[in-house]
Design an enzyme around this catalytic site. Structure first.
Site, PDB file in Angstrom:
ATOM      1  CG  ASP A  92      -2.127   0.831   1.106  1.00  0.00           C
ATOM      2  OD1 ASP A  92      -2.305   1.457   0.034  1.00  0.00           O
ATOM      3  OD2 ASP A  92      -2.911   0.905   2.063  1.00  0.00           O
TER       4      ASP A  92
ATOM      5  CE1 TYR B  68       4.131  -6.446   3.815  1.00  0.00           C
ATOM      6  CE2 TYR B  68       3.394  -8.734   3.880  1.00  0.00           C
ATOM      7  CZ  TYR B  68       3.513  -7.530   3.211  1.00  0.00           C
ATOM      8  OH  TYR B  68       3.021  -7.403   1.926  1.00  0.00           O
TER       9      TYR B  68
END
Length: 245
Positions: free
Chosen positions: A52, A110
């Site tokens: 994003d 992540y």
């Protein structure tokens, strides 16, 4: 025809995200344009993760097919010479024609970075959390999400997928002085999922709602409390793993 696999690092601060969009710079768009300048071919650049706006990557993987016979090392050097400073290509290698950076990924990792002290240098890579947080509660929440769960409620609205089931292999918090680091490895991630999890866990740790509510959100899709999504700036795609390619 050749299939080339790229290992990419980027600072997502000034991008609208990985994917090409009409409203600003994208990582995918910058790399595609650079490839075209070098080999004079329009390519379909496939990324492993559609990060994003504002999200960073140290281990993004992408692939594209081309007819050019340029060596992988020459292409890497040429790309790094013309790409903007917020994108670096660390590796290019030739892989089988059936390799797909997104669909062949077996797990992704992540990390989310939080600073407890307000900073100027590095502020684009941390979420400054001003609240007092209970680290033991963070650890307790992280342990709960390991395994297979439906993470729909933690993802952002508009997520267009067939199901919301993800298998989380690892989820843990580290406390390094004034900084908190959350690391999570899963077979797949939903849009906004990591940021939703981090926001909810911080809310538990600061006392906005109880651990039992977090349990209900995870196991019963409890919707009476709105999930806070942590800012994009603290999130980094660290690595993508594949089986035999």
């Amino acid at each position: 025809m050749r299939n080339l696999k790229l290992l990419i690092e980027y600072d997502g601060t000034n991008f609208v995200g990985w994917q090409v969009q009409p409203n600003g710079r994208s990582v995918q768009g910058e790399i595609k344009n650079a490839i075209k300048k070098i080999i004079n071919e329009e390519v379909n650049l496939i990324g492993a993760s559609r990060t994003d706006a504002g999200v960073h990557a140290r281990g993004q993987v992408a692939n594209f097919k081309c007819k050019s016979k340029i060596s992988t090392e020459s292409l890497k050097k040429a790309l790094n010479s013309i790409l903007p400073d917020d994108i670096v290509i660390h590796l290019i290698e030739e892989v089988g024609l059936d390799f797909h950076a997104r669909y062949d990924a077996v797990e992704k990792t992540y990390r989310y970075f939080i600073t407890r002290n307000k900073i100027a240098i590095g502020r684009n890579y941390f979420w400054f959390v001003k609240y007092d947080v209970d680290f033991e509660k963070l650890k307790k929440c992280a342990e709960l999400i390991i395994g297979e769960h439906d993470f729909e409620i933690f993802s952002k609205k508009g997520t267009n997928v067939k199901n919301y089931i993800c298998y989380v292999k690892k989820a843990e918090w580290q406390n390094e002085g004034g900084r908190l680091i959350f690391e999570i490895t899963a077979n797949r991630f939903l849009y906004g999922m990591v940021r939703g999890l981090v926001g909810a866990m911080i809310d538990v740790a600061r006392g906005r709602f109880d651990f039992e509510i977090f349990q209900k959100i995870l196991f019963e899709k409890f919707r009476d409390i709105e999930i806070m999504h942590a800012p994009a700036c603290g999130l980094v795609l660290e690595r993508v793993e594949y089986g035999n390619i």
